[in-house]
Design an enzyme around this catalytic site. Structure first.
Site, PDB file in Angstrom:
ATOM      1  NE  ARG A  29       4.005  -7.684  -6.497  1.00  0.00           N
ATOM      2  CZ  ARG A  29       4.737  -8.773  -6.619  1.00  0.00           C
ATOM      3  NH1 ARG A  29       5.549  -8.911  -7.631  1.00  0.00           N
ATOM      4  NH2 ARG A  29       4.646  -9.716  -5.726  1.00  0.00           N
ATOM      5  NE  ARG A  33       8.322  -5.388 -10.596  1.00  0.00           N
ATOM      6  CZ  ARG A  33       8.790  -6.140  -9.622  1.00  0.00           C
ATOM      7  NH1 ARG A  33      10.060  -6.467  -9.608  1.00  0.00           N
ATOM      8  NH2 ARG A  33       8.002  -6.594  -8.677  1.00  0.00           N
ATOM      9  NE  ARG A  42       9.603   2.571 -12.254  1.00  0.00           N
ATOM     10  CZ  ARG A  42      10.887   2.315 -12.179  1.00  0.00           C
ATOM     11  NH1 ARG A  42      11.761   3.139 -12.683  1.00  0.00           N
ATOM     12  NH2 ARG A  42      11.314   1.215 -11.613  1.00  0.00           N
ATOM     13  CG  ASP A  78       7.802  -0.097  -2.259  1.00  0.00           C
ATOM     14  OD1 ASP A  78       7.514  -1.026  -3.022  1.00  0.00           O
ATOM     15  OD2 ASP A  78       8.446  -0.283  -1.198  1.00  0.00           O
ATOM     16  CE1 TYR A 153      11.882  -6.227   1.626  1.00  0.00           C
ATOM     17  CE2 TYR A 153       9.896  -5.738   2.868  1.00  0.00           C
ATOM     18  CZ  TYR A 153      10.532  -6.419   1.854  1.00  0.00           C
ATOM     19  OH  TYR A 153       9.841  -7.301   1.071  1.00  0.00           O
TER      20      TYR A 153
HETATM   21  O1  1CP Z   1      -0.097  -2.071  -8.209  1.00  0.00           O
HETATM   22  C1  1CP Z   1       0.631  -2.037  -7.216  1.00  0.00           C
HETATM   23  O2  1CP Z   1       0.411  -2.780  -6.236  1.00  0.00           O
HETATM   24  C2  1CP Z   1       1.798  -1.112  -7.268  1.00  0.00           C
HETATM   25  C3  1CP Z   1       2.155  -0.357  -6.033  1.00  0.00           C
HETATM   26  C4  1CP Z   1       3.070  -1.118  -5.079  1.00  0.00           C
HETATM   27  C5  1CP Z   1       2.701  -1.728  -3.868  1.00  0.00           C
HETATM   28  C6  1CP Z   1       1.306  -1.854  -3.284  1.00  0.00           C
HETATM   29  C7  1CP Z   1       4.487  -1.288  -5.229  1.00  0.00           C
HETATM   30  C8  1CP Z   1       5.298  -0.812  -6.353  1.00  0.00           C
HETATM   31  N1  1CP Z   1       4.947  -1.924  -4.090  1.00  0.00           N
HETATM   32  C9  1CP Z   1       3.893  -2.212  -3.258  1.00  0.00           C
HETATM   33  C10 1CP Z   1       3.925  -2.852  -1.947  1.00  0.00           C
HETATM   34  C11 1CP Z   1       5.133  -3.605  -1.504  1.00  0.00           C
HETATM   35  N2  1CP Z   1       6.460  -3.326  -1.708  1.00  0.00           N
HETATM   36  C12 1CP Z   1       5.069  -4.744  -0.666  1.00  0.00           C
HETATM   37  C13 1CP Z   1       3.773  -5.317  -0.103  1.00  0.00           C
HETATM   38  C14 1CP Z   1       3.009  -6.104  -1.097  1.00  0.00           C
HETATM   39  C15 1CP Z   1       3.606  -7.433  -1.503  1.00  0.00           C
HETATM   40  O3  1CP Z   1       3.912  -8.266  -0.646  1.00  0.00           O
HETATM   41  O4  1CP Z   1       3.737  -7.612  -2.728  1.00  0.00           O
HETATM   42  C16 1CP Z   1       6.376  -5.171  -0.410  1.00  0.00           C
HETATM   43  C17 1CP Z   1       6.803  -6.357   0.429  1.00  0.00           C
HETATM   44  C18 1CP Z   1       7.263  -4.270  -1.069  1.00  0.00           C
HETATM   45  C19 1CP Z   1       8.746  -4.277  -1.052  1.00  0.00           C
HETATM   46  C20 1CP Z   1       9.333  -4.268  -2.411  1.00  0.00           C
HETATM   47  N3  1CP Z   1       9.360  -3.159  -3.207  1.00  0.00           N
HETATM   48  C21 1CP Z   1       9.881  -5.355  -3.155  1.00  0.00           C
HETATM   49  C22 1CP Z   1      10.027  -6.799  -2.647  1.00  0.00           C
HETATM   50  C23 1CP Z   1      11.421  -7.133  -2.297  1.00  0.00           C
HETATM   51  C24 1CP Z   1      11.546  -8.553  -1.702  1.00  0.00           C
HETATM   52  O5  1CP Z   1      11.442  -8.687  -0.475  1.00  0.00           O
HETATM   53  O6  1CP Z   1      11.704  -9.496  -2.457  1.00  0.00           O
HETATM   54  C25 1CP Z   1      10.248  -4.865  -4.419  1.00  0.00           C
HETATM   55  C26 1CP Z   1      10.873  -5.630  -5.561  1.00  0.00           C
HETATM   56  C27 1CP Z   1       9.914  -3.463  -4.442  1.00  0.00           C
HETATM   57  C28 1CP Z   1      10.045  -2.489  -5.585  1.00  0.00           C
HETATM   58  C29 1CP Z   1       8.755  -2.183  -6.270  1.00  0.00           C
HETATM   59  N4  1CP Z   1       7.641  -1.624  -5.656  1.00  0.00           N
HETATM   60  C30 1CP Z   1       6.629  -1.431  -6.580  1.00  0.00           C
HETATM   61  C31 1CP Z   1       7.122  -1.897  -7.858  1.00  0.00           C
HETATM   62  C32 1CP Z   1       6.364  -1.832  -9.152  1.00  0.00           C
HETATM   63  C33 1CP Z   1       8.455  -2.357  -7.642  1.00  0.00           C
HETATM   64  C34 1CP Z   1       9.383  -2.919  -8.689  1.00  0.00           C
HETATM   65  C35 1CP Z   1      10.482  -1.982  -9.004  1.00  0.00           C
HETATM   66  C36 1CP Z   1      10.349  -1.158 -10.231  1.00  0.00           C
HETATM   67  O7  1CP Z   1       9.373  -1.174 -11.006  1.00  0.00           O
HETATM   68  O8  1CP Z   1      11.352  -0.477 -10.432  1.00  0.00           O
END
Ligand code: 1CP
Length: 350
Positions: A29, A33, A42, A78, A153
């Site tokens: 990540r 954010r 963003r 994502d 999900y």
């Molecule tokens: O640097 C990076 O890693 C950014 C790219 C990235 C990746 C690899 C994002 C952007 N998401 C992911 C993978 C991801 N998404 C996973 C696997 C990795 C992990 O476990 O952390 C999972 C489970 C998700 C699902 C997801 N997407 C969640 C979790 C929800 C929960 O179960 O609590 C969330 C909050 C998101 C949204 C998201 N995806 C990525 C970002 C930066 C965000 C935040 C939203 C935003 O900035 O608007």
């Protein structure tokens, strides 16, 4: 910038278990954010809008490389992007994460899931990869969610702390659930193959909720699907390293390292670096595993823990990383008014 030959980079050498001059490092990540420049670019709105604009996604992918000088970039996207793209109704809501108004519950829902054609359904992901590799001087990691984690999900329609809806569906209607997993396996192979063709030098498979599967369920829904995906990719792209991350797998990390064919196993911080050195590192490269909380508290403990991990894993191939993702607000800009949820206390991912 001309694309350069990265095969001798510290990151790819470590993935291949070759000697390296330094321990390569990147952060899960790292794009997102925690970066003020990300938030400025963003602004409001769904992350999916940014993902669908290759110029924006390329810039976000590059931001942490400029700021930190890490040894690898991760594609900004994502795990729910492919299922969103084939029309199963998963969106990503700001401040929440993946949300499906109409969750996957019955055989009718299987009909909604057409096969993924990445060139037609997710052209923006492939374009972002092409844009990134033009600019990058470090390898680019493409990725996908593992079938089980993506299914959690789709079935719950949102993130959950215990993945209970997916567990219920697999127990009550195993045939339907198996069909869903098989479809996701096929779609993931297609999706990742296209990412490699577009130029991703490394692939990571995120099974963030693997730890909620126990016993035979772990084999059936975490280990076997990942093994199928890895073996299909390896038959086509034997040179592309694959990192697998079955988060919180505990003892089962050992089987994952031995049986899936992954070149590198990423581990979370519920296992110690000494345990990893003793039990997993002989089977290939390992990645991890500093607790993300140290990025929030910082100070001497952060340095001490980092050194401890690097030392414990110094006798074999190691890529330094966190046990999970950087929390949305890292210690450099932690503000007292931010809520527990803003700081990612609930866990999950994204
Ligand atoms: O640097 C990076 O890693 C950014 C790219 C990235 C990746 C690899 C994002 C952007 N998401 C992911 C993978 C991801 N998404 C996973 C696997 C990795 C992990 O476990 O952390 C999972 C489970 C998700 C699902 C997801 N997407 C969640 C979790 C929800 C929960 O179960 O609590 C969330 C909050 C998101 C949204 C998201 N995806 C990525 C970002 C930066 C965000 C935040 C939203 C935003 O900035 O608007």
């Amino acid at each position: 910038m001309d694309s350069i030959n990265l095969k001798d980079s510290a990151f790819l050498r470590a993935c291949r278990c070759e000697p390296v001059e330094w321990t390569p490092v990147w952060f899960m990540r790292q794009a997102g954010r925690s970066l003020p420049e990300y938030r400025a670019l963003r602004k409001e709105g769904s992350i999916l809008d940014a993902i669908k604009k290759p110029d924006v996604s390329t810039e976000i992918t590059l931001q942490p490389i400029r700021r930190y000088g890490v040894d690898a970039a991760i594609l900004f996207s994502d795990i729910v992007v492919p299922v969103h793209a084939v029309g199963c109704g998963v969106e990503i809501e700001p401040g929440i994460g993946p949300v499906a108004a109409d969750p996957f519950r019955s055989s009718d829902d299987l009909k909604r899931l057409r096969s993924l054609n990445p060139e037609v359904d997710t052209p923006y992901v492939l374009e972002t990869i092409k844009g990134c590799i033009q600019e990058l001087q470090v390898p680019l990691i493409g990725f996908a969610g593992a079938p089980w984690t993506v299914a959690t999900y789709m079935v719950a329609g949102r993130g959950t702390t215990d993945q209970a809806p997916a567990h219920s569906l697999k127990n009550e209607n195993p045939e339907l659930f198996d069909n869903l997993i098989n479809l996701l396996v096929e779609g993931t192979i297609e999706y990742l193959s296209h990412q490699i063709n577009a130029g991703a030098e490394v692939i990571k498979i995120f099974d963030s909720w693997a730890g909620s599967l126990k016993g035979n369920d772990f084999d059936k829904y975490a280990l076997e699907p990942c093994k199928k995906i890895i073996s299909a990719l390896k038959s086509k792209y034997p040179q592309t390293p694959i990192i697998a991350f079955p988060r919180q797998a505990g003892d089962r990390y050992i089987d994952f390292a031995k049986q899936t064919g992954a070149d590198c196993l990423a581990l979370d911080d519920s296992v110690s670096a000494d345990w990893i050195a003793q039990n997993v590192q002989a089977d290939g490269c390992v990645q991890g595993n500093l607790a993300s909380s140290h990025m929030v508290s910082g100070g001497k403990e952060l340095i001490k823990e980092t050194k401890k991990i690097v030392k414990a894993l110094s006798n074999g191939p190691h890529i330094f990383n966190l046990g999970h993702g950087i929390t949305p607000v890292s210690y450099t800009h932690l503000r007292a008014h931010e809520t527990r949820e803003d700081r990612g206390v609930r866990g999950g991912g994204g």
